[in-house]
Design an enzyme around this catalytic site. Structure first.
Site, PDB file in Angstrom:
ATOM      1  N   GLY A  18       0.807  -1.218   0.000  1.00 17.33           N
ATOM      2  CA  GLY A  18       0.000   0.000   0.000  1.00 17.33           C
ATOM      3  C   GLY A  18       0.845   1.274   0.000  1.00 17.33           C
ATOM      4  N   THR A  19       2.069   1.155  -0.500  1.00 21.84           N
ATOM      5  CA  THR A  19       2.995   2.295  -0.538  1.00 21.84           C
ATOM      6  C   THR A  19       2.405   3.469  -1.322  1.00 21.84           C
ATOM      7  OG1 THR A  19       4.648   0.545  -0.878  1.00 21.84           O
ATOM      8  CG2 THR A  19       5.441   2.824  -0.940  1.00 21.84           C
ATOM      9  N   HIS A  74      11.123   2.024   0.970  1.00 19.60           N
ATOM     10  CA  HIS A  74      10.939   0.593   1.257  1.00 19.60           C
ATOM     11  C   HIS A  74      12.072   0.092   2.167  1.00 19.60           C
ATOM     12  CE1 HIS A  74       7.664  -0.108  -1.465  1.00 19.60           C
ATOM     13  NE2 HIS A  74       8.348   0.062  -2.569  1.00 19.60           N
ATOM     14  N   THR A  76      -9.688   6.398  -3.193  1.00 18.56           N
ATOM     15  CA  THR A  76     -10.294   5.075  -3.372  1.00 18.56           C
ATOM     16  C   THR A  76      -9.574   4.349  -4.513  1.00 18.56           C
ATOM     17  OG1 THR A  76     -11.876   5.879  -4.969  1.00 18.56           O
ATOM     18  CG2 THR A  76     -12.599   5.874  -2.653  1.00 18.56           C
ATOM     19  N   ARG A 134      -4.292  -3.555  -9.186  1.00 21.96           N
ATOM     20  CA  ARG A 134      -4.721  -4.845  -9.711  1.00 21.96           C
ATOM     21  C   ARG A 134      -6.078  -5.242  -9.153  1.00 21.96           C
ATOM     22  NH1 ARG A 134      -3.912 -10.165  -8.249  1.00 21.96           N
ATOM     23  NH2 ARG A 134      -3.391  -9.336  -6.198  1.00 21.96           N
TER      24      ARG A 134
HETATM   25  N1  LIG Z   1      -6.582   2.940  -3.290  1.00 20.92           N
HETATM   26  C1  LIG Z   1      -6.249   1.663  -3.133  1.00 20.92           C
HETATM   27  N2  LIG Z   1      -7.113   0.816  -2.531  1.00 20.92           N
HETATM   28  C2  LIG Z   1      -6.806  -0.498  -2.371  1.00 20.92           C
HETATM   29  N3  LIG Z   1      -5.621  -1.055  -2.775  1.00 20.92           N
HETATM   30  C3  LIG Z   1      -4.740  -0.241  -3.380  1.00 20.92           C
HETATM   31  C4  LIG Z   1      -4.985   1.140  -3.583  1.00 20.92           C
HETATM   32  N4  LIG Z   1      -3.920   1.669  -4.209  1.00 20.92           N
HETATM   33  C5  LIG Z   1      -3.033   0.662  -4.395  1.00 20.92           C
HETATM   34  N5  LIG Z   1      -3.531  -0.492  -3.910  1.00 20.92           N
HETATM   35  C6  LIG Z   1      -2.920  -1.838  -3.958  1.00 20.92           C
HETATM   36  O1  LIG Z   1      -1.661  -1.855  -3.310  1.00 20.92           O
HETATM   37  C7  LIG Z   1      -0.841  -2.867  -3.936  1.00 20.92           C
HETATM   38  C8  LIG Z   1       0.444  -2.222  -4.424  1.00 20.92           C
HETATM   39  O2  LIG Z   1       1.230  -1.938  -3.286  1.00 20.92           O
HETATM   40  P1  LIG Z   1       2.430  -0.884  -3.299  1.00 20.92           P
HETATM   41  O3  LIG Z   1       1.937   0.448  -3.693  1.00 20.92           O
HETATM   42  O4  LIG Z   1       3.098  -1.005  -1.981  1.00 20.92           O
HETATM   43  O5  LIG Z   1       3.358  -1.465  -4.452  1.00 20.92           O
HETATM   44  S1  LIG Z   1       4.889  -1.057  -4.721  1.00 20.92           S
HETATM   45  O6  LIG Z   1       5.711  -1.817  -3.774  1.00 20.92           O
HETATM   46  O7  LIG Z   1       5.074   0.370  -4.550  1.00 20.92           O
HETATM   47  O8  LIG Z   1       5.121  -1.534  -6.116  1.00 20.92           O
HETATM   48  C9  LIG Z   1      -1.656  -3.442  -5.081  1.00 20.92           C
HETATM   49  O9  LIG Z   1      -2.334  -4.579  -4.521  1.00 20.92           O
HETATM   50  P2  LIG Z   1      -2.929  -5.789  -5.399  1.00 20.92           P
HETATM   51  O10 LIG Z   1      -4.118  -5.242  -6.111  1.00 20.92           O
HETATM   52  O11 LIG Z   1      -3.325  -6.838  -4.404  1.00 20.92           O
HETATM   53  O12 LIG Z   1      -1.845  -6.269  -6.319  1.00 20.92           O
HETATM   54  C10 LIG Z   1      -2.603  -2.285  -5.374  1.00 20.92           C
HETATM   55  O13 LIG Z   1      -3.765  -2.661  -6.078  1.00 20.92           O
END
Ligand SMILES: Nc1ncnc2c1ncn2[C@@H]1O[C@H](COP(=O)(O)OS(=O)(=O)O)[C@@H](OP(=O)(O)O)[C@H]1O
Length: 297
Positions: A53-54, A106, A226, A253
């Site tokens: 969730g970065t 990270h 969102t 994703r």
């Molecule tokens: N707004 C919001 N709501 C819910 N989920 C979200 C949101 N924004 C990013 N994501 C999900 O976060 C996952 C990516 O994590 P990171 O941002 O840490 O990725 S990275 O390490 O910077 O590449 C990736 O998870 P997965 O969908 O399970 O692959 C993103 O879909």
């Protein structure tokens, strides 16, 4: 300078100072310089293990701090508003950035600037349950150019549990930060908290940052953070085109809790539960692995 150690299983990776980096996305000099990086009292660092969730936290904090984009930052990407401290991809002079400066990382707790470890500036650490992180990481590996794809999830899991992925193991990262939280001005928040009640999570973050938003501003931050909004916001997924070999649009994703069930066998899941107990047993952190019944549509 410490030694750079190759990771035999993955030509894209190497270890430096006990942490696993993507070879072409860091320099040891940059990491060494961080020790003395001048942190301002008003600096805010968002830290997370990858796939936790970065970018979501980048979005939320930059919306809170930039008054819903009303100061012109709407024209820049998240990666510019809150650049990575360990890799200056956007070539900014960090010393010239106006306060409050936002940074993303990270890194493990022991590689961040020393004064941050002495409670100068603030850290928001976002953690996500390890099974969903693994599922997300596995899919991500297939999207990007700087990673060796695993042929199947079993193969990935072995590599992952050995720490032979970018950032090493989830367990070391989360335990390390959480166990050393007293050294920092620190907010620990989970991805699942954000999923289950985004509005309350934003309020919690505002309180930690000492920011007061009125109801309208709060709603704007929530609305623009969102999954649906971020997926179509061109300023959120700001990684360069050549970083992705396919599916750039799928960086956002699924964005949910429990997707691990679509990829893990029962045996794999039970093995992770066992490791989780061994490594995290004593820490008072609780993760949500499934969407609670009351939150299901
Ligand atoms: N707004 C919001 N709501 C819910 N989920 C979200 C949101 N924004 C990013 N994501 C999900 O976060 C996952 C990516 O994590 P990171 O941002 O840490 O990725 S990275 O390490 O910077 O590449 C990736 O998870 P997965 O969908 O399970 O692959 C993103 O879909």
């Amino acid at each position: 300078m410490a030694e750079i150690v190759p990771v035999a299983e993955d030509p894209f990776l190497c270890q430096y100072k006990g942490f696993t980096f993507v070879k072409d996305a860091f320099t040891p000099e940059d990491i060494d310089l961080l020790e003395k990086f001048e942190v301002r009292g008003s600096d805010i660092f968002q830290v997370a293990y990858p796939k936790s969730g970065t970018i979501w936290m980048q979005q939320i904090v930059s919306l809170i701090c930039n008054e819903n984009y009303r100061n012109g930052s709407e024209n820049t990407t998240n990666a510019v508003r809150s650049p990575w401290i360990e890799s200056n991809f956007s070539n900014q002079d960090y010393s010239k950035r106006p306060s409050p400066r936002l940074f993303t990382s990270h890194l493990p707790y022991y590689l961040v600037p020393k004064s941050l470890r002495n409670k100068r500036g603030k850290v928001i650490y976002v953690a996500r349950n390890p099974k969903d992180v693994m599922a997300s990481f596995y899919h991500f590996e297939h999207m990007i150019t700087l990673a060796q794809e695993s042929p199947d999830f079993e193969h990935f899991l072995k590599k992952y549990l050995a720490g032979h992925v970018f950032a090493g193991t989830w367990f070391d990262h989360v335990c390390g930060w959480y166990s050393n939280r007293e050294d920092f001005n620190f907010l620990f928040i989970t991805y699942e908290e954000l999923i289950l009640d985004l509005r309350s999570a934003v309020i919690k973050i505002c309180q930690f940052l000492g920011k007061q938003l009125d109801d309208h501003e709060l709603e704007k931050v929530v609305e623009q953070s969102t999954f649906k909004s971020m997926k179509v916001d061109p300023k959120t997924n700001a990684m360069p085109e050549d970083f992705f070999k396919k599916d750039k649009e799928n960086f956002f994703r699924k964005g949910t809790i429990g997707d691990w069930k679509n990829i893990m066998t029962v045996a794999q899941s039970e093995m992770i539960d066992k490791i989780y107990q061994e490594k995290m047993g004593d820490l008072p952190i609780k993760f949500v692995f499934d969407i609670p019944r009351e939150n299901q549509a």
